[in-house]
Design an enzyme around this catalytic site. Structure first.
Site, PDB file in Angstrom:
ATOM      1  N   SER A  39       0.789  -1.233   0.000  1.00  0.00           N
ATOM      2  CA  SER A  39       0.000   0.000   0.000  1.00  0.00           C
ATOM      3  C   SER A  39       0.820   1.281   0.000  1.00  0.00           C
ATOM      4  CB  SER A  39      -0.966   0.005   1.195  1.00  0.00           C
ATOM      5  OG  SER A  39      -2.045  -0.867   0.950  1.00  0.00           O
ATOM      6  N   LYS A  42      -0.197   3.694  -2.626  1.00  0.00           N
ATOM      7  CA  LYS A  42      -1.254   4.709  -2.516  1.00  0.00           C
ATOM      8  C   LYS A  42      -0.686   6.120  -2.388  1.00  0.00           C
ATOM      9  CE  LYS A  42      -4.744   1.599  -0.565  1.00  0.00           C
ATOM     10  NZ  LYS A  42      -4.009   0.373  -0.270  1.00  0.00           N
ATOM     11  N   SER A  99      -6.064   3.249   4.385  1.00  0.00           N
ATOM     12  CA  SER A  99      -5.406   2.472   3.329  1.00  0.00           C
ATOM     13  C   SER A  99      -6.412   1.571   2.617  1.00  0.00           C
ATOM     14  CB  SER A  99      -4.255   1.625   3.898  1.00  0.00           C
ATOM     15  OG  SER A  99      -3.389   1.204   2.870  1.00  0.00           O
ATOM     16  N   LYS A 202       2.954   6.607   5.364  1.00  0.00           N
ATOM     17  CA  LYS A 202       2.103   5.550   4.807  1.00  0.00           C
ATOM     18  C   LYS A 202       2.639   4.158   5.149  1.00  0.00           C
ATOM     19  CE  LYS A 202      -1.510   4.320   2.610  1.00  0.00           C
ATOM     20  NZ  LYS A 202      -1.535   3.157   3.547  1.00  0.00           N
TER      21      LYS A 202
END
Length: 471
Positions: A39, A42, A99, A202
């Site tokens: 992720s 993203k 997420s 993140k």
């Protein structure tokens, strides 16, 4: 040999530590090895969303219709239903904080029409950012053959998010976010809560990738960004990240010249022959693509230009007037004590961009900094800065933009800085504090969030600053 942990299969480990301010690499290990980003992907999805909003391709209030493709994405997800309509702002929050895979896919489809077209745009943007060993296949980071990146490239990605879109960066530090009627928790909340100065950015996890994290933290004037690929668990990943950030803070100098990364040229959704195809019937009479929304409190360019040209003159007048006050009426001693603040307030009023303002009128030959009616008795009062701070409901924070050898130089820097950052500093008061070491140039009367946002925006413009809390 594969090593098994209770929470999943261990993946190859890689790491990168960088001075966020300069881009200098402090530590790297397997930093150019292509691995599954999970992720962390993203960050790119959100970067393109911010870019699309900035250039008028889409807005935060655009209602996005969820496709079956987006609704069927596996967890982590928001639980969107096919055919449901939801504002883009909530999809962005869900992708950044929770997420959510369905939200990320919906963002890509809303901007480019399909996830495949969005992936092509992701790869064009990655190349423009210098992410030379990254290739994307989807908007969310779920494991797919050929969807790869490196610790170096993801560190570069995180640094660009910070510098290129500082107004959105606070999303990554929120412990929870409203996504249209209910709150979702941040997948990175444990690290944000446990590491001093952490404010993003993140997380990522798949069985193929392991536990990944790009994190940024600030302590004093230092800011470090680091990336971990292949942690064996959330706790292991967070521990490794804390060690990497500690290493960075121990090795970088306290003060360095800010060197923001070069921002890529905007090429639009159709760059490279990919992106949306818009079919028109008849000749349009105006642009089919909406213009970028105006920046909040953005000053008129003509007014700013006129003010910049007279900054030196205004500062000189202030310093001269303060150094050689004119004789005044019997009540003048009180007025003289208030003159510096009154002058500062008058200049602050001139920096506020009204809705419709003509060019500044010619300055009179004689400048009157303050006047007091002779028949009116003026009671001594505390300086206005102190009064505002004591009644401001939390506006006890300030920003220091440097120490200078003269009051003139400090005033000049404050005025020029205010001109380029009216959006966040328009209501702040400028204060020059004298000390044995020189003259400190400060913006005072800010909230904690306002001071941090303003300093991040200044740092993104290569202006050195530091946030100062209540003393």
């Amino acid at each position: 040999m594969l090593v098994f942990a209770s929470s999943g299969i261990a993946a190859p480990y890689a790491a990168m530590v960088m001075d966020m301010r300069t881009g200098e690499v402090i530590h790297s290990r397997n930093a150019d090895t292509q691995l599954h980003p999970a992720s962390l992907t993203k960050m790119m999805t959100l970067y393109i969303a911010f870019e699309a909003i900035e250039h008028g391709e889409i807005s935060l209030d655009t209602m996005v219709t969820i496709s079956a493709n987006a609704a069927n994405e596996p967890p982590s997800k928001l639980g969107l239903r096919a055919g449901q309509k939801i504002a883009l702002r909530y999809l962005i929050r869900a992708a950044a904080v929770k997420s959510a895979n369905d939200a990320a896919t919906a963002i890509g489809e809303a901007i480019e029409g399909s996830e495949a077209a969005f992936a092509r745009r992701m790869n064009r943007t990655a190349a423009a950012l210098g992410m030379t060993r990254t290739h994307f296949k989807n908007a969310n980071g779920l494991t797919e053959s050929g969807h790869m990146s490196t610790a170096r490239d993801m560190t570069t990605m995180g640094r660009h998010v910070f510098f290129d879109y500082p107004d959105y960066y606070n999303l990554f530090s929120r412990l929870s976010a409203d996504v249209g009627g209910h709150a979702v928790p941040n997948t990175n909340r444990r690290f944000l809560n446990s590491y001093q100065g952490a404010d993003g950015i993140k997380t990522g996890y798949t069985r193929a990738a392991g536990f990944n994290l790009v994190a940024s933290a600030e302590r004093g004037s230092k800011r470090i960004i680091a990336t971990v690929f292949g942690g064996q668990s959330t706790a292991d990943r967070n521990k490794r990240m804390a060690e990497l950030l500690d290493m960075g803070f121990s090795k970088v100098p306290t003060r360095v010249a800010m060197r923001a990364p070069a921002r890529p040229t905007y090429e639009g959704p159709a760059a490279g022959g990919a992106g949306k195809t818009i079919r028109l019937v008849g000749a349009p009479t105006r642009s089919i693509r909406p213009q970028p929304r105006p920046t909040l409190n953005a000053p008129d360019e003509a007014i700013v230009a006129a003010l910049v040209e007279t900054v030196d003159e205004v500062v000189a007048d202030i310093v001269t007037a303060q150094a050689t006050p004119e004789p005044a009426a019997p009540a003048a001693p009180v007025a003289e004590a208030a003159e510096p603040e009154i002058a500062t307030e008058k200049i602050a009023e001139s920096l506020t961009a009204p809705e419709s303002t003509p060019l500044p009128k010619p300055r009179p030959a004689e400048i009157i900094l303050a006047s007091v009616e002779p028949e009116e008795t003026v009671e001594p009062v505390a300086p206005e800065v102190v009064t505002r701070l004591s009644t401001s409901g939390g506006r006890h924070w300030s920003i220091n933009v440097g120490r200078f050898n003269s009051q003139y130089e400090a005033e000049r820097v404050l005025l020029k800085t205010a001109l380029v950052e009216l959006a966040t500093l328009g209501e702040a008061l400028r204060k020059v504090a004298r000390s044995p070491q020189g003259y400190d140039a400060n913006f005072v009367g800010l909230t904690e969030d306002g001071a941090e946002l303003a300093c991040r925006r200044l740092q993104a413009r290569a202006t050195d600053c530091r946030v100062v809390g209540p003393s």
